[in-house]
Each structure stands twice: as C-alpha cells, then as structure tokens.
Enzyme design. Structure first.
Site, PDB file in Angstrom:
ATOM      1  N   GLY A   1       0.844  -1.194   0.000  1.00  0.00           N
ATOM      2  CA  GLY A   1       0.000   0.000   0.000  1.00  0.00           C
ATOM      3  C   GLY A   1       0.874   1.236   0.000  1.00  0.00           C
ATOM      4  O   GLY A   1       2.086   1.154   0.258  1.00  0.00           O
TER       5      GLY A   1
ATOM      6  N   GLN B   1       3.063   9.973   1.718  1.00  0.00           N
ATOM      7  CA  GLN B   1       4.419   9.409   1.694  1.00  0.00           C
ATOM      8  C   GLN B   1       5.230   9.927   0.507  1.00  0.00           C
ATOM      9  O   GLN B   1       6.454   9.872   0.529  1.00  0.00           O
ATOM     10  CB  GLN B   1       4.361   7.878   1.663  1.00  0.00           C
TER      11      GLN B   1
ATOM     12  N   CYS C   1       6.606  -0.301   7.095  1.00  0.00           N
ATOM     13  CA  CYS C   1       6.192   0.916   6.386  1.00  0.00           C
ATOM     14  C   CYS C   1       7.334   1.376   5.499  1.00  0.00           C
ATOM     15  O   CYS C   1       8.489   1.413   5.936  1.00  0.00           O
ATOM     16  CB  CYS C   1       5.832   2.005   7.388  1.00  0.00           C
ATOM     17  N   LEU C   2       7.006   1.746   4.272  1.00  0.00           N
ATOM     18  CA  LEU C   2       8.046   2.221   3.352  1.00  0.00           C
ATOM     19  C   LEU C   2       8.682   3.516   3.853  1.00  0.00           C
ATOM     20  O   LEU C   2       9.789   3.860   3.427  1.00  0.00           O
ATOM     21  CB  LEU C   2       7.453   2.424   1.955  1.00  0.00           C
TER      22      LEU C   2
ATOM     23  N   HIS D   1      -3.733   1.540   8.228  1.00  0.00           N
ATOM     24  CA  HIS D   1      -2.360   2.057   8.145  1.00  0.00           C
ATOM     25  C   HIS D   1      -2.287   3.226   7.150  1.00  0.00           C
ATOM     26  O   HIS D   1      -1.661   4.257   7.435  1.00  0.00           O
ATOM     27  CB  HIS D   1      -1.442   0.897   7.728  1.00  0.00           C
ATOM     28  N   GLU D   2      -2.938   3.066   5.993  1.00  0.00           N
ATOM     29  CA  GLU D   2      -2.862   4.109   4.954  1.00  0.00           C
ATOM     30  C   GLU D   2      -3.658   5.348   5.349  1.00  0.00           C
ATOM     31  O   GLU D   2      -3.216   6.477   5.106  1.00  0.00           O
ATOM     32  CB  GLU D   2      -3.353   3.572   3.602  1.00  0.00           C
TER      33      GLU D   2
ATOM     34  N   HIS E   1      -1.706   7.479   7.577  1.00  0.00           N
ATOM     35  CA  HIS E   1      -0.751   8.344   6.868  1.00  0.00           C
ATOM     36  C   HIS E   1      -1.410   9.658   6.455  1.00  0.00           C
ATOM     37  O   HIS E   1      -0.801  10.729   6.576  1.00  0.00           O
ATOM     38  CB  HIS E   1      -0.220   7.652   5.601  1.00  0.00           C
TER      39      HIS E   1
HETATM   40  O1  GNR Z   1       4.306  -2.626   2.388  1.00  0.00           O
HETATM   41  C1  GNR Z   1       3.729  -2.479   3.453  1.00  0.00           C
HETATM   42  N1  GNR Z   1       3.461  -3.571   4.225  1.00  0.00           N
HETATM   43  C2  GNR Z   1       2.657  -3.544   5.350  1.00  0.00           C
HETATM   44  C3  GNR Z   1       2.683  -4.642   6.199  1.00  0.00           C
HETATM   45  C4  GNR Z   1       1.894  -4.674   7.322  1.00  0.00           C
HETATM   46  C5  GNR Z   1       1.059  -3.621   7.604  1.00  0.00           C
HETATM   47  C6  GNR Z   1       1.031  -2.509   6.779  1.00  0.00           C
HETATM   48  C7  GNR Z   1       1.814  -2.470   5.639  1.00  0.00           C
HETATM   49  S1  GNR Z   1       1.741  -1.095   4.578  1.00  0.00           S
HETATM   50  C8  GNR Z   1       3.364  -1.122   3.924  1.00  0.00           C
HETATM   51  C9  GNR Z   1       3.527  -0.073   2.841  1.00  0.00           C
HETATM   52  C10 GNR Z   1       3.360   1.293   3.450  1.00  0.00           C
HETATM   53  O2  GNR Z   1       4.200   1.860   4.092  1.00  0.00           O
HETATM   54  N2  GNR Z   1       2.192   1.864   3.300  1.00  0.00           N
HETATM   55  O3  GNR Z   1       1.952   3.048   3.855  1.00  0.00           O
HETATM   56 NI    NI Z   2       3.237   3.134   5.590  1.00  0.00          NI
END
Ligand code: GNR
Ligand code: NI
Length: 170
Positions: A46, A51, A91-92, A133-134, A137
């Site tokens: 995601g 980001q 998270c990236l 999670h998104e 952000h």
């Molecule tokens: O690639 C991603 N893997 C992930 C694994 C577990 C819970 C959330 C994520 S999202 C993350 C990519 C990212 O940073 N999205 O904002």
């Molecule tokens: Ni993330």
C-alpha cells in the site's frame, strides 16, 4: 509514469494532514498511477499520497499475490470498526523496521474510485490493517506512533544514521 520519492521518518512532511479531493481530474489520475508505480517499485502492499509528499486524500494498495489487483481509494474513510487484533507491520517510510501494532479487527470502509463512484465494503485481516495504516498516513500518523517513545527514539536514530550514508545508485 513516474516512481516518486518516498519520504522517510522523521521527515516533518509525514505529519501533515492531507486534504480531501474535491475534483477527480487528470492530475489526480496521474498521481494515482504514479503512486501505484512507486508502490510496486518499492515492493509495498500500500502507499498513501502523504508518503510521496502530496497532501491529498488518496491511497493505493494491491494485496494480491500476483500484483495484478491495484486498488485506488479517494477520500477513504472508516465508517465502523469492531474488535482488536495484533499484526506485525512495516512501512516504506520507516524502512527496515517491523513491529507489532494493535488495530481494529474488522472495519467498514467507504471511498470514491477514479470514476467518482461511491464504494463501500467490509474488511478484516491484512486488508483491514492496510486500510487503517494508509488512512493514518493521510492524518499524519505512523505505525511507530503506537510504540513506546523509547522504541520510537531508537528507530529514529537508526533511520537518521541509515539515511546519512551515501546512497549507492544502481
Ligand atoms: O508494504 C507495506 N506492508 C505492510 C505490512 C503490514 C502492515 C502494513 C503495511 S503497509 C506497507 C507499505 C506502506 O508503508 N504503506 O503506507
Ligand atoms: Ni506506511
């Protein structure tokens, strides 16, 4: 199509609150494609516009094994949630760190697709975690905010050190 630069914690731009998208114009469509391309290039499941330092309420994801199911969500919202579950998250924007976070187990969500159609659905498991999670952000929140201040400080130090190293290009 462009692979965008993904901001790393503790960049203050990751803390800005994204604004709702009022018109789904060509610029929004290009941004969505660029976010997808960036997500695939960085091997994420995601990505939120925040980001890529764009403060608009747009997220993309692809939870499929074959990476052939891109989903674009405009102005995504969680309309109901129940239960709690723990999952290890990454998270990236916090590269190299994986920690267990507690979130809602089951959610109802709503968003607009690129045609402006209203889509709602329910999710659990990884999709539920990813949507939460998104959307975090878009509100300037990171998964490490759920950890202890000590853990967060250690991660911050390590990422700053990591990002100070000269990057090997190609
Ligand atoms: O690639 C991603 N893997 C992930 C694994 C577990 C819970 C959330 C994520 S999202 C993350 C990519 C990212 O940073 N999205 O904002
Ligand atoms: Ni993330």
């Amino acid at each position: 199509m462009t692979v965008l630069t993904v901001l790393h914690f503790p960049d203050p731009n990751l803390r800005k609150k994204a604004v709702a998208i009022e018109v789904i114009d060509a610029e929004v469509k290009i941004l969505a494609q660029d976010l997808l391309e960036t997500m695939y290039a960085e091997k994420g499941i995601g990505l939120a516009a925040t980001q890529a330092n764009v403060q608009r309420r747009l997220i993309v994801m692809d939870l499929s094994e074959e990476k052939n199911n891109p989903v674009i969500m405009i102005n995504p919202e969680i309309t109901a949630s129940e239960g709690t579950e723990e999952m290890q998250e990454g998270c990236l924007s916090v590269p190299g760190f994986y920690e267990t976070v507690q979130r809602s187990e089951k959610i109802n969500y709503h968003y607009l697709d690129l045609n402006g159609d209203h889509i709602s659905g329910t999710a659990d498991g990884l999709l539920a975690v990813c949507v939460q999670h998104e959307i975090d952000h878009l509100n300037g929140k990171l998964f490490i905010d759920y950890l202890s201040p000590l853990k967060r400080r250690i991660i911050q130090k390590k990422i700053l050190k990591q990002d100070k190293q000269p990057q090997q290009l190609l």
